[in-house]
Design a protein around this motif. Structure first.
Motif, PDB file in Angstrom:
ATOM      1  N   PRO A   1      27.390  27.282  38.955  1.00 20.46           N
ATOM      2  CA  PRO A   1      25.952  26.922  39.014  1.00 20.46           C
ATOM      3  C   PRO A   1      25.282  27.800  39.985  1.00 20.46           C
ATOM      4  O   PRO A   1      25.992  28.279  40.856  1.00 20.46           O
ATOM      5  N   VAL A   2      23.999  28.090  39.906  1.00 20.00           N
ATOM      6  CA  VAL A   2      23.208  28.932  40.592  1.00 20.00           C
ATOM      7  C   VAL A   2      22.533  28.070  41.929  1.00 20.00           C
ATOM      8  O   VAL A   2      21.927  26.933  41.384  1.00 20.00           O
ATOM      9  N   PRO A   3      22.708  28.527  43.111  1.00 23.73           N
ATOM     10  CA  PRO A   3      22.286  27.818  44.330  1.00 23.73           C
ATOM     11  C   PRO A   3      20.907  27.639  44.264  1.00 23.73           C
ATOM     12  O   PRO A   3      19.984  28.706  43.715  1.00 23.73           O
ATOM     13  N   GLU A   4      20.421  26.516  44.603  1.00 24.22           N
ATOM     14  CA  GLU A   4      18.907  26.361  44.563  1.00 24.22           C
ATOM     15  C   GLU A   4      18.059  27.407  45.302  1.00 24.22           C
ATOM     16  O   GLU A   4      16.852  27.913  44.880  1.00 24.22           O
ATOM     17  N   ALA A   5      18.705  27.899  46.250  1.00 23.32           N
ATOM     18  CA  ALA A   5      17.941  29.034  47.103  1.00 23.32           C
ATOM     19  C   ALA A   5      17.870  30.201  46.128  1.00 23.32           C
ATOM     20  O   ALA A   5      16.762  31.059  46.267  1.00 23.32           O
ATOM     21  N   ASP A   6      18.578  30.385  44.985  1.00 31.16           N
ATOM     22  CA  ASP A   6      18.389  31.569  44.029  1.00 31.16           C
ATOM     23  C   ASP A   6      17.734  31.131  42.742  1.00 31.16           C
ATOM     24  O   ASP A   6      17.866  32.192  41.866  1.00 31.16           O
ATOM     25  N   TRP A   7      17.214  30.060  42.604  1.00 30.74           N
ATOM     26  CA  TRP A   7      16.482  29.712  41.413  1.00 30.74           C
ATOM     27  C   TRP A   7      15.212  30.590  41.077  1.00 30.74           C
ATOM     28  O   TRP A   7      15.134  30.825  39.893  1.00 30.74           O
ATOM     29  N   PRO A   8      14.500  31.222  42.051  1.00 30.97           N
ATOM     30  CA  PRO A   8      13.438  32.239  41.504  1.00 30.97           C
ATOM     31  C   PRO A   8      14.161  33.190  40.801  1.00 30.97           C
ATOM     32  O   PRO A   8      13.709  33.792  39.805  1.00 30.97           O
ATOM     33  N   TRP A   9      15.289  33.912  41.151  1.00 30.74           N
ATOM     34  CA  TRP A   9      16.119  34.978  40.356  1.00 30.74           C
ATOM     35  C   TRP A   9      16.784  34.548  39.229  1.00 30.74           C
ATOM     36  O   TRP A   9      16.659  35.298  38.186  1.00 30.74           O
ATOM     37  N   LEU A  10      16.918  33.130  39.036  1.00 30.67           N
ATOM     38  CA  LEU A  10      17.576  32.604  37.921  1.00 30.67           C
ATOM     39  C   LEU A  10      15.937  32.366  36.716  1.00 30.67           C
ATOM     40  O   LEU A  10      16.439  33.114  35.632  1.00 30.67           O
ATOM     41  N   VAL A  11      14.822  32.192  37.369  1.00 31.33           N
ATOM     42  CA  VAL A  11      13.862  32.205  36.354  1.00 31.33           C
ATOM     43  C   VAL A  11      13.528  33.638  36.024  1.00 31.33           C
ATOM     44  O   VAL A  11      13.234  33.750  34.788  1.00 31.33           O
ATOM     45  N   GLU A  12      13.635  34.618  36.869  1.00 30.46           N
ATOM     46  CA  GLU A  12      13.301  36.041  36.314  1.00 30.46           C
ATOM     47  C   GLU A  12      14.310  36.256  35.505  1.00 30.46           C
ATOM     48  O   GLU A  12      14.018  37.118  34.153  1.00 30.46           O
ATOM     49  N   SER A  13      15.703  36.041  35.590  1.00 33.50           N
ATOM     50  CA  SER A  13      16.645  36.351  34.553  1.00 33.50           C
ATOM     51  C   SER A  13      16.726  35.723  33.477  1.00 33.50           C
ATOM     52  O   SER A  13      16.715  36.246  32.321  1.00 33.50           O
ATOM     53  N   LEU A  14      15.775  34.452  33.370  1.00 36.30           N
ATOM     54  CA  LEU A  14      15.435  33.778  31.964  1.00 36.30           C
ATOM     55  C   LEU A  14      14.545  34.756  31.178  1.00 36.30           C
ATOM     56  O   LEU A  14      14.759  34.821  29.999  1.00 36.30           O
ATOM     57  N   ASP A  15      13.727  35.321  31.800  1.00 34.20           N
ATOM     58  CA  ASP A  15      12.681  36.171  31.256  1.00 34.20           C
ATOM     59  C   ASP A  15      13.382  37.280  30.559  1.00 34.20           C
ATOM     60  O   ASP A  15      13.075  37.624  29.237  1.00 34.20           O
ATOM     61  N   GLU A  16      14.371  38.093  31.341  1.00 33.57           N
ATOM     62  CA  GLU A  16      15.084  39.204  30.751  1.00 33.57           C
ATOM     63  C   GLU A  16      15.918  38.711  29.689  1.00 33.57           C
ATOM     64  O   GLU A  16      16.073  39.524  28.534  1.00 33.57           O
ATOM     65  N   PHE A  17      16.457  37.556  29.784  1.00 29.40           N
ATOM     66  CA  PHE A  17      17.333  36.951  28.776  1.00 29.40           C
ATOM     67  C   PHE A  17      16.767  36.891  27.517  1.00 29.40           C
ATOM     68  O   PHE A  17      17.404  36.838  26.360  1.00 29.40           O
ATOM     69  N   LEU A  18      15.701  36.104  27.400  1.00 27.75           N
ATOM     70  CA  LEU A  18      14.824  35.678  26.306  1.00 27.75           C
ATOM     71  C   LEU A  18      14.546  37.230  25.474  1.00 27.75           C
ATOM     72  O   LEU A  18      14.467  37.441  24.274  1.00 27.75           O
ATOM     73  N   LEU A  19      14.008  38.094  26.504  1.00 26.60           N
ATOM     74  CA  LEU A  19      13.551  39.224  25.951  1.00 26.60           C
ATOM     75  C   LEU A  19      14.610  40.104  25.198  1.00 26.60           C
ATOM     76  O   LEU A  19      14.780  40.674  24.194  1.00 26.60           O
ATOM     77  N   GLY A  20      16.053  40.010  25.638  1.00 25.06           N
ATOM     78  CA  GLY A  20      17.303  40.551  25.209  1.00 25.06           C
ATOM     79  C   GLY A  20      17.631  39.787  23.912  1.00 25.06           C
ATOM     80  O   GLY A  20      18.433  40.631  23.238  1.00 25.06           O
ATOM     81  N   GLY A  21      17.192  38.808  23.695  1.00 19.78           N
ATOM     82  CA  GLY A  21      17.498  37.960  22.407  1.00 19.78           C
ATOM     83  C   GLY A  21      19.064  37.671  22.266  1.00 19.78           C
ATOM     84  O   GLY A  21      19.491  37.737  21.335  1.00 19.78           O
ATOM     85  N   ASP A  22      19.638  37.301  23.541  1.00 15.82           N
ATOM     86  CA  ASP A  22      20.962  36.791  23.639  1.00 15.82           C
ATOM     87  C   ASP A  22      21.227  35.469  23.337  1.00 15.82           C
ATOM     88  O   ASP A  22      22.325  34.749  23.826  1.00 15.82           O
ATOM     89  N   TYR A  23      20.438  34.647  22.733  1.00 17.11           N
ATOM     90  CA  TYR A  23      20.583  33.346  22.553  1.00 17.11           C
ATOM     91  C   TYR A  23      20.661  33.094  21.264  1.00 17.11           C
ATOM     92  O   TYR A  23      20.283  32.667  20.244  1.00 17.11           O
TER      93      TYR A  23
END
Length: 153
Positions: free
Chosen positions: A131-153
């Motif tokens: 799990p990603v610690p709550e303090a790091d959630w802004p980076w998880l959100v940023e990672s989500l954008d990159e993840f979606l652009l990469g089409g890895d889903y």
């Protein structure tokens, strides 16, 4: 970051996809569960109506069906399965739920996102399911954008 945030992320699969030959994913962040369901039943449905060229009567019927499904299946993951069955060929919801679930749950999408997150933001020795610690959630959100652009889903 607000632990009440929810997201609706969906992939347009219809005509636009065949014309541009790439995935077009949209992710809408919302202020909580109530706002997320409102967005799903109104804005997202309106987007579907436009994609499917539904008239006003068809749109109202679709809204009634969406509302019934939301009442019958309050679990977001189950609701998404049924909604995706209805919208096949137009859009596909890849995530509907709270940010906390993306950071902590063990469903396919959160696990894949976290594997991507730890690959980009980790130190190399993290278990991808960690799990990603709550303090790091802004980076998880940023990672989500990159993840979606990469089409890895």
């Amino acid at each position: 970051m607000d632990d009440q945030l929810w997201a609706l992320c969906f992939l347009d699969e219809g005509v636009a996809l065949s014309l541009i030959s790439r995935k077009e994913t949209r992710c809408q962040w919302l202020g909580g569960e109530e706002q997320a369901y409102h967005y799903l039943l109104h804005d997202y449905l309106q987007h579907l109506a436009e994609l499917g060229e539904l008239d006003e009567e068809q749109t109202l019927a679709a809204r009634a069906r969406f509302e019934l499904l939301a009442e019958q299946y309050p679990d977001p993951e189950t609701l998404v399965e049924y909604l995706n069955d209805l919208t096949a060929g137009l859009t596909r919801i890849v995530w509907f739920g709270p940010l906390r679930a993306l950071a902590e749950d063990y469903g396919d999408f959160p696990l894949a996102l976290r594997a991507h997150y730890w690959d980009d933001y980790g130190e190399g020795d993290e278990d991808p399911a960690t799990p990603v610690p709550e303090a790091d959630w802004p980076w998880l959100v940023e990672s989500l954008d990159e993840f979606l652009l990469g089409g890895d889903y």
